[in-house]
Design a protein around this motif. Structure first.
Motif, PDB file in Angstrom:
ATOM      1  N   ALA A   1       1.126  -1.129  -0.134  1.00  8.43           N
ATOM      2  CA  ALA A   1       0.197   0.097  -0.247  1.00  8.43           C
ATOM      3  C   ALA A   1       0.807   1.736  -0.078  1.00  8.43           C
ATOM      4  N   GLY A   2       2.248   1.212   0.150  1.00  8.28           N
ATOM      5  CA  GLY A   2       2.939   2.320  -0.303  1.00  8.28           C
ATOM      6  C   GLY A   2       3.046   2.919   1.016  1.00  8.28           C
ATOM      7  N   HIS A   3       2.891   2.885   2.725  1.00 10.05           N
ATOM      8  CA  HIS A   3       3.187   3.012   3.652  1.00 10.05           C
ATOM      9  C   HIS A   3       4.285   2.910   4.573  1.00 10.05           C
ATOM     10  N   SER A   4       4.441   1.592   4.441  1.00 13.07           N
ATOM     11  CA  SER A   4       5.819   1.164   5.338  1.00 13.07           C
ATOM     12  C   SER A   4       7.131   0.440   4.530  1.00 13.07           C
ATOM     13  N   LEU A   5       8.342   0.533   6.079  1.00 11.60           N
ATOM     14  CA  LEU A   5       8.929  -0.068   4.671  1.00 11.60           C
ATOM     15  C   LEU A   5       8.940  -1.632   6.138  1.00 11.60           C
ATOM     16  N   ALA A   6       9.853  -2.545   4.567  1.00 12.67           N
ATOM     17  CA  ALA A   6      10.936  -3.532   5.473  1.00 12.67           C
ATOM     18  C   ALA A   6      12.018  -3.767   5.226  1.00 12.67           C
ATOM     19  N   LEU A   7      13.277  -3.650   6.200  1.00 10.06           N
ATOM     20  CA  LEU A   7      14.642  -3.673   6.357  1.00 10.06           C
ATOM     21  C   LEU A   7      15.361  -4.678   6.436  1.00 10.06           C
ATOM     22  N   THR A   8      16.528  -4.298   6.351  1.00 11.33           N
ATOM     23  CA  THR A   8      17.507  -5.238   6.640  1.00 11.33           C
ATOM     24  C   THR A   8      18.561  -4.567   7.116  1.00 11.33           C
ATOM     25  N   VAL A   9      18.294  -4.603   8.619  1.00 11.61           N
ATOM     26  CA  VAL A   9      19.905  -3.175   8.631  1.00 11.61           C
ATOM     27  C   VAL A   9      20.791  -4.525   9.473  1.00 11.61           C
ATOM     28  N   ARG A  10      21.904  -3.954   9.498  1.00 20.51           N
ATOM     29  CA  ARG A  10      23.043  -5.522  10.182  1.00 20.51           C
ATOM     30  C   ARG A  10      22.807  -6.241  10.346  1.00 20.51           C
ATOM     31  N   GLY A  11      22.235  -7.212   9.875  1.00 21.04           N
ATOM     32  CA  GLY A  11      21.345  -8.874   9.807  1.00 21.04           C
ATOM     33  C   GLY A  11      20.019  -8.658  10.738  1.00 21.04           C
ATOM     34  N   LYS A  12      19.296  -7.420  10.934  1.00 22.07           N
ATOM     35  CA  LYS A  12      18.287  -8.012  11.174  1.00 22.07           C
ATOM     36  C   LYS A  12      16.929  -6.869  10.436  1.00 22.07           C
ATOM     37  N   SER A  13      15.221  -7.480  10.963  1.00 22.80           N
ATOM     38  CA  SER A  13      14.924  -7.469   9.846  1.00 22.80           C
ATOM     39  C   SER A  13      14.103  -6.448  11.002  1.00 22.80           C
ATOM     40  N   PHE A  14      13.424  -5.844  10.078  1.00 21.24           N
ATOM     41  CA  PHE A  14      12.797  -4.206  10.532  1.00 21.24           C
ATOM     42  C   PHE A  14      11.537  -4.704   9.849  1.00 21.24           C
ATOM     43  N   THR A  15       9.641  -3.702  10.176  1.00 22.39           N
ATOM     44  CA  THR A  15       8.992  -2.885   9.540  1.00 22.39           C
ATOM     45  C   THR A  15       8.901  -2.040   9.979  1.00 22.39           C
TER      46      THR A  15
ATOM     47  N   PRO B   1       6.824   2.110   9.443  1.00 21.53           N
ATOM     48  CA  PRO B   1       5.739   3.343   9.002  1.00 21.53           C
ATOM     49  C   PRO B   1       6.969   4.604   8.725  1.00 21.53           C
ATOM     50  N   PHE B   2       5.866   5.173   8.110  1.00 22.30           N
ATOM     51  CA  PHE B   2       6.862   6.290   7.153  1.00 22.30           C
ATOM     52  C   PHE B   2       7.220   7.799   7.479  1.00 22.30           C
ATOM     53  N   TRP B   3       5.761   7.741   9.056  1.00 20.76           N
ATOM     54  CA  TRP B   3       5.653   8.817   9.466  1.00 20.76           C
ATOM     55  C   TRP B   3       5.368   8.816  11.186  1.00 20.76           C
ATOM     56  N   GLU B   4       4.664   7.919  11.577  1.00 19.90           N
ATOM     57  CA  GLU B   4       4.184   7.834  12.782  1.00 19.90           C
ATOM     58  C   GLU B   4       4.666   6.676  13.368  1.00 19.90           C
ATOM     59  N   ASP B   5       4.882   6.136  14.490  1.00 19.35           N
ATOM     60  CA  ASP B   5       5.322   4.768  15.406  1.00 19.35           C
ATOM     61  C   ASP B   5       7.031   4.636  15.155  1.00 19.35           C
ATOM     62  N   ALA B   6       7.199   3.588  15.628  1.00 21.91           N
ATOM     63  CA  ALA B   6       8.692   3.851  16.011  1.00 21.91           C
ATOM     64  C   ALA B   6       8.934   2.083  14.622  1.00 21.91           C
ATOM     65  N   PRO B   7       9.651   1.195  13.941  1.00 20.60           N
ATOM     66  CA  PRO B   7      10.487   0.682  13.006  1.00 20.60           C
ATOM     67  C   PRO B   7      10.335  -0.267  14.560  1.00 20.60           C
ATOM     68  N   VAL B   8       9.595  -1.747  14.157  1.00 23.45           N
ATOM     69  CA  VAL B   8       9.291  -3.057  15.259  1.00 23.45           C
ATOM     70  C   VAL B   8      10.668  -3.920  14.452  1.00 23.45           C
ATOM     71  N   GLN B   9      11.379  -4.594  15.492  1.00 25.92           N
ATOM     72  CA  GLN B   9      12.397  -5.474  14.600  1.00 25.92           C
ATOM     73  C   GLN B   9      11.516  -6.858  14.947  1.00 25.92           C
TER      74      GLN B   9
END
Length: 179
Positions: A65-79, A81-89
């Motif tokens: 839907a274009g409102h969030s990211l899933a990303l990998t940083v230093r071998g850890k995965s996170f989801t 949202p772009f503007w609200e809330d914090a990253p969730v591992q």
């Protein structure tokens, strides 16, 4: 017991190390003695470290839907949202390395490659942790180099180090080598 290494002298004394200890050898007395060394350290390498995630960003995938990211940083995965809330591992906090995190078509789950247990396997995690994750241990993927997910069906297309193109049906947990 050990060889003397890196000996240095002033003509009357010899200082060297052997077996992990530092020694002083008095030439006149013909006697060697251990030089006690006390090393005071703040142990900063063992402290928790906060790093600039942008320098260690490995992979990014945009939510359907274009409102969030899933990303990998230093071998850890996170989801995240772009503007609200914090990253969730997603996944285990420590001891497991994740790669190739991707949003599934429903926008509620993410697929990723995990090395939990020493062998890499595909895992499906719920972004909100509402259900336990599913691990595809029985599916031979080799070493996944890239992964694309179907925008309509629960299917993953994986390319591995054996130059195979593998289609994995996420509902039946079956793999089909396409090429």
């Amino acid at each position: 017991e050990y060889c003397a290494r890196n000996a240095s002298t002033d003509g009357k004394n010899i200082v060297f190390h052997a077996g992990g200890e530092l020694y002083h050898y008095d030439v006149a007395a013909g006697k060697a003695s251990v030089i006690p060394v006390t090393f005071h350290s703040p142990r900063v390498q063992q402290n928790r470290k906060f790093v600039d995630a942008a320098k260690f960003l490995e992979d990014v995938d945009i939510h359907p839907a274009g409102h969030s990211l899933a990303l990998t940083v230093r071998g850890k995965s996170f989801t995240m949202p772009f503007w609200e809330d914090a990253p969730v591992q997603q996944g285990e906090r420590d001891g497991v390395r994740y790669r190739l995190v991707r949003w599934l078509n429903d926008g509620r789950r993410v697929a990723m490659i995990s090395d939990d247990g020493g062998e890499e396997a595909l895992e499906i995690h719920y972004a909100d942790d509402s259900r336990a994750f599913v691990r595809f241990d029985a599916v031979d993927l080799g070493r996944a180099l890239d992964m694309k997910l179907s925008p309509k069906n629960d299917q993953a297309l994986i390319v591995n180090q054996r130059k195979e193109v593998i289609l994995v049906d996420l509902n039946t947990k079956k793999r089909h080598v396409l090429d």
